[in-house]
Design an enzyme around this catalytic site. Structure first.
Site, PDB file in Angstrom:
ATOM      1  N   ASP A 101       0.880  -1.184   0.000  1.00  0.00           N
ATOM      2  CA  ASP A 101       0.000   0.000   0.000  1.00  0.00           C
ATOM      3  C   ASP A 101       0.912   1.226   0.000  1.00  0.00           C
ATOM      4  O   ASP A 101       0.862   2.046   0.890  1.00  0.00           O
ATOM      5  CB  ASP A 101      -0.981  -0.014   1.186  1.00  0.00           C
ATOM      6  CG  ASP A 101      -0.297  -0.030   2.542  1.00  0.00           C
ATOM      7  OD1 ASP A 101       0.843  -0.510   2.631  1.00  0.00           O
ATOM      8  OD2 ASP A 101      -0.894   0.462   3.520  1.00  0.00           O
ATOM      9  N   ASP A 114       6.850   1.193   2.597  1.00  0.00           N
ATOM     10  CA  ASP A 114       6.630   0.222   1.514  1.00  0.00           C
ATOM     11  C   ASP A 114       7.636   0.479   0.394  1.00  0.00           C
ATOM     12  O   ASP A 114       8.168  -0.460  -0.217  1.00  0.00           O
ATOM     13  CB  ASP A 114       5.223   0.356   0.915  1.00  0.00           C
ATOM     14  CG  ASP A 114       4.110   0.220   1.941  1.00  0.00           C
ATOM     15  OD1 ASP A 114       3.993   1.096   2.810  1.00  0.00           O
ATOM     16  OD2 ASP A 114       3.363  -0.768   1.866  1.00  0.00           O
ATOM     17  N   HIS A 140       9.199  -0.640   9.172  1.00  0.00           N
ATOM     18  CA  HIS A 140       8.281  -1.780   9.265  1.00  0.00           C
ATOM     19  C   HIS A 140       8.403  -2.753   8.079  1.00  0.00           C
ATOM     20  O   HIS A 140       8.744  -3.917   8.238  1.00  0.00           O
ATOM     21  CB  HIS A 140       6.831  -1.281   9.296  1.00  0.00           C
ATOM     22  CG  HIS A 140       6.523  -0.281  10.358  1.00  0.00           C
ATOM     23  ND1 HIS A 140       6.527  -0.597  11.695  1.00  0.00           N
ATOM     24  CD2 HIS A 140       6.170   1.028  10.285  1.00  0.00           C
ATOM     25  CE1 HIS A 140       6.190   0.475  12.400  1.00  0.00           C
ATOM     26  NE2 HIS A 140       5.972   1.476  11.564  1.00  0.00           N
ATOM     27  N   ASP A 141       8.030  -2.263   6.898  1.00  0.00           N
ATOM     28  CA  ASP A 141       7.829  -3.175   5.762  1.00  0.00           C
ATOM     29  C   ASP A 141       9.105  -3.820   5.222  1.00  0.00           C
ATOM     30  O   ASP A 141       9.095  -5.020   4.889  1.00  0.00           O
ATOM     31  CB  ASP A 141       7.089  -2.438   4.638  1.00  0.00           C
ATOM     32  CG  ASP A 141       5.688  -2.002   5.062  1.00  0.00           C
ATOM     33  OD1 ASP A 141       5.214  -2.470   6.123  1.00  0.00           O
ATOM     34  OD2 ASP A 141       5.058  -1.213   4.332  1.00  0.00           O
ATOM     35  N   VAL A 174       2.500  -6.263   2.898  1.00  0.00           N
ATOM     36  CA  VAL A 174       2.969  -5.245   3.846  1.00  0.00           C
ATOM     37  C   VAL A 174       1.957  -4.104   3.986  1.00  0.00           C
ATOM     38  O   VAL A 174       2.307  -2.980   4.345  1.00  0.00           O
ATOM     39  CB  VAL A 174       4.384  -4.734   3.471  1.00  0.00           C
ATOM     40  CG1 VAL A 174       5.408  -5.841   3.608  1.00  0.00           C
ATOM     41  CG2 VAL A 174       4.417  -4.141   2.066  1.00  0.00           C
TER      42      VAL A 174
END
Ligand code: BDR
Ligand code: CA
Length: 305
Positions: A9, A14, A237-238, A123
């Protein structure tokens, strides 16, 4: 070589996951599917195509879901900006364009045509993966593994209890966590331990090259938004899901069941810890080697530029 489908997304972190996948020899991108999440589908798709164009990805890009299975849409513009990828300015694309056909069908066909070979890396919200499982349940047994970013057992980042990707489509997340597919999860417990410092960002600005410039303009916005919200430095995060696929050794794990709260409004979308187990359940990442992660980013940027 890990053959993967990235379901994104896109999204500032990302974008880093896409950069890391594109710049790592251990990863072969079969394709990307953009889903609604951080912002609406039109924008995540556009952002995905733009990032792929800059880093020279030739893999196909498909459109996935435009809305969650059941709940109303929620977005994460606070962290990623109105466009979902505020910061970089993109030229008109010459190569990348969206493929015809559904991203969900692409996921199903790629897994079914390559039994035991394909790793799914979602993700964003898990809508596309849940829909693919509902439309073709055999993918649950045929997929090599699913390595996802989402959930938290240490408090949320969108509500006090829930992490954004599971909160944005809890019903889809519950379908995926209860599917019996081989699952590896990167929750906030692990991903908030790997953050970008201002010094590290300044060093990346000396790299030059189009991919490094893209990385830095994304991270300038990400850093500014974290500071504005007063939540420290930006979490990677991703891209940790990609780092795991390149080398799983630098992480620590626990294995246990996972479910998602769907009834209680106060904790809706929270991931719940199930019984510990030796096999099955979900392999949940807890700790990461930050130095190793950044060395992978260095290598990817140098390889791409
Ligand atoms: C997750 O939410 C999104 O905003 C990020 O891209 C990441 O996938 C972190 O909670
Ligand atoms: Ca994301």
């Amino acid at each position: 070589m890990q053959r993967i489908i990235l379901d994104v997304d896109t999204g500032l972190d990302d974008a880093v996951a896409i950069i890391l996948a594109a710049g790592s020899e251990a990863i072969h991108l079969e394709g990307l599917v953009a889903t609604a999440g951080n912002v609406g589908l039109e924008r995540t798709l556009e952002n995905t195509l733009n990032v792929c164009e800059v880093v020279g990805i030739v893999a196909p890009v498909f459109a996935g879901s435009s809305k969650p299975l059941k709940r109303e849409r929620v977005h994460a513009g606070d962290f990623h900006g109105v466009s979902g990828l505020d910061g970089p300015v993109f030229q008109q694309r010459r190569h990348q364009q969206v493929q015809k056909g559904s991203g969900i069908q692409f996921i199903i066909d790629t897994i079914m045509n390559n039994p035991g070979e394909i790793t799914l890396v979602p993700v964003g919200p898990l809508t596309d993966i849940a829909l693919a499982m509902q439309q073709e349940p055999r993918i649950i047994r045929v997929v090599k593994q699913i390595v996802l970013m989402g959930g938290s057992f240490v408090g949320g980042n969108v509500t006090p209890e829930a992490e954004f990707n599971t909160y944005a489509d809890p019903e889809a997340a519950q379908i995926v966590f209860s599917s019996g597919a081989p699952l590896v999860m990167f929750p906030l417990d692990c991903t908030t331990k790997v953050t970008l410092s201002p010094d590290a960002l300044a060093r990346y600005k000396t790299f030059g090259g189009e991919s490094a410039k893209l990385f830095c303009s994304c991270m300038d916005t990400y850093m500014a938004n974290y500071q504005k919200k007063g939540v420290g430095y930006p979490a990677m995060h991703d891209p940790l899901c990609i780092a795991y696929l390149i080398d799983p050794k630098p992480f620590t794990y626990e294995r246990h069941g996972v479910s998602v709260e769907l009834e209680d409004q106060a904790t809706y979308g929270k991931t719940l810890r199930g019984k510990p187990c030796k096999e099955g359940g979900v392999l949940v990442a807890k700790g990461a080697d930050t130095t190793h992660f950044w060395s992978l980013i260095d290598q990817a940027l140098l390889a791409l530029d």
